[in-house]
Design a protein around this motif. Sequence first.
Motif, PDB file in Angstrom:
ATOM      1  N   ASP A  27       0.812  -1.226   0.000  1.00 43.95           N
ATOM      2  CA  ASP A  27       0.000   0.000   0.000  1.00 43.95           C
ATOM      3  C   ASP A  27       0.841   1.271   0.000  1.00 43.95           C
ATOM      4  N   TYR A  28       2.141   1.131   0.160  1.00 45.24           N
ATOM      5  CA  TYR A  28       2.994   2.309   0.238  1.00 45.24           C
ATOM      6  C   TYR A  28       3.225   2.903  -1.161  1.00 45.24           C
ATOM      7  N   PHE A  29       3.573   4.190  -1.202  1.00 47.17           N
ATOM      8  CA  PHE A  29       3.797   4.906  -2.465  1.00 47.17           C
ATOM      9  C   PHE A  29       4.968   4.279  -3.237  1.00 47.17           C
ATOM     10  N   CYS A  30       6.124   4.157  -2.601  1.00 53.59           N
ATOM     11  CA  CYS A  30       7.290   3.430  -3.129  1.00 53.59           C
ATOM     12  C   CYS A  30       7.719   3.849  -4.539  1.00 53.59           C
ATOM     13  N   LYS A  31       7.789   5.142  -4.768  1.00 57.74           N
ATOM     14  CA  LYS A  31       8.315   5.683  -6.035  1.00 57.74           C
ATOM     15  C   LYS A  31       9.081   6.965  -5.686  1.00 57.74           C
ATOM     16  N   PRO A  32       9.746   7.561  -6.655  1.00 55.98           N
ATOM     17  CA  PRO A  32      10.305   8.891  -6.357  1.00 55.98           C
ATOM     18  C   PRO A  32       9.179   9.800  -5.867  1.00 55.98           C
ATOM     19  N   HIS A  53       8.385   5.315   6.426  1.00 56.46           N
ATOM     20  CA  HIS A  53       6.956   5.266   6.747  1.00 56.46           C
ATOM     21  C   HIS A  53       6.291   6.641   6.661  1.00 56.46           C
ATOM     22  N   GLY A  54       7.042   7.620   6.174  1.00 55.47           N
ATOM     23  CA  GLY A  54       6.505   8.969   5.976  1.00 55.47           C
ATOM     24  C   GLY A  54       6.240   9.200   4.501  1.00 55.47           C
ATOM     25  N   ALA A  55       7.079  10.025   3.874  1.00 55.92           N
ATOM     26  CA  ALA A  55       6.867  10.373   2.464  1.00 55.92           C
ATOM     27  C   ALA A  55       6.841   9.151   1.564  1.00 55.92           C
ATOM     28  N   ASN A  56       7.638   8.138   1.869  1.00 56.32           N
ATOM     29  CA  ASN A  56       7.628   6.935   1.032  1.00 56.32           C
ATOM     30  C   ASN A  56       6.311   6.180   1.127  1.00 56.32           C
ATOM     31  N   ARG A  57       5.601   6.379   2.221  1.00 56.01           N
ATOM     32  CA  ARG A  57       4.285   5.735   2.388  1.00 56.01           C
ATOM     33  C   ARG A  57       3.180   6.581   1.756  1.00 56.01           C
ATOM     34  N   THR A  58       3.246   7.884   2.014  1.00 53.45           N
ATOM     35  CA  THR A  58       2.122   8.753   1.629  1.00 53.45           C
ATOM     36  C   THR A  58       2.290   9.409   0.268  1.00 53.45           C
ATOM     37  N   GLY A  59       3.539   9.582  -0.181  1.00 59.25           N
ATOM     38  CA  GLY A  59       3.766  10.225  -1.472  1.00 59.25           C
ATOM     39  C   GLY A  59       3.836  11.741  -1.406  1.00 59.25           C
ATOM     40  N   ARG A  60       3.922  12.298  -0.200  1.00 56.00           N
ATOM     41  CA  ARG A  60       4.106  13.745  -0.054  1.00 56.00           C
ATOM     42  C   ARG A  60       5.287  13.966   0.905  1.00 56.00           C
ATOM     43  N   PRO A  61       6.192  14.904   0.567  1.00 54.54           N
ATOM     44  CA  PRO A  61       7.356  15.112   1.437  1.00 54.54           C
ATOM     45  C   PRO A  61       6.944  15.428   2.883  1.00 54.54           C
ATOM     46  N   PHE A  62       7.675  14.825   3.814  1.00 54.44           N
ATOM     47  CA  PHE A  62       7.510  15.102   5.250  1.00 54.44           C
ATOM     48  C   PHE A  62       6.085  14.830   5.740  1.00 54.44           C
ATOM     49  N   THR A  63       5.429  13.848   5.172  1.00 56.71           N
ATOM     50  CA  THR A  63       4.042  13.569   5.553  1.00 56.71           C
ATOM     51  C   THR A  63       3.908  12.136   6.051  1.00 56.71           C
ATOM     52  N   GLY A  64       3.450  12.006   7.307  1.00 54.28           N
ATOM     53  CA  GLY A  64       3.166  10.675   7.839  1.00 54.28           C
ATOM     54  C   GLY A  64       4.176  10.172   8.837  1.00 54.28           C
TER      55      GLY A  64
END
Length: 210
Positions: A27-32, A53-64
Amino acid sequence: MTVYDGNCRACPRLAGFLDEVNGRYPDYFCKPVPPFGDMAAQFLIVGLAPGMHGANRTGRPFTGDHAGILLYETLHKFGFSTHRESVAADDSLQLDNCRITNAVKCLPPENKPVGAEINTCNSYLGNELAALPKNSVVLALGGIAHRAIIKATGGRQADYKFAHAAVHELEPFRLLDSYHCSRYNTNTRRLTTEMFEGVFAQARELLQHS
Ligand code: SF4
């Protein structure tokens, strides 16, 4: 001038790591992770790289994750954000005259990109810096982001030493330094709320007098 490519796999170690993490967390974003905010913004914040578990999960910098808590609270306090908490890439938060990016767009193992990865991703950062409007202020969060910015502009590292709250003239923008708002730095009080707010007050002042 490409400032972001969501399909970039130019760093083999990072691309492989993202595949592995995506297997573990489908379920994680896992892209640039794309920069967040308007390209015309005059205030650009440059972090190091997405957190697992932050930006790599949500897809927004410094989020999560923890690193974003102090950042978004401070952005809101100084009028750069509509909300004091960034929850997800599709929440209603908007930045005002502000944009957030990372020196390295892909999640690195143990939060540590190697030099070659920082260099490979530097062209995206360089294009982003080149597209800044006049009289912009760039905030580097940590020494790696600072050095990536100097490299992207072709400056000599020896002429621009990283120091918390230091301001460097880097035509056509000014570079402001801060310790990174990581959990480690805030827990150890290397970076306090007061110190971080002091840097944002400087940014506001620089933008007002630009
Ligand atoms: S870190 Fe940057 S250059 Fe490397 S694969 Fe990701 S987006 Fe591409």
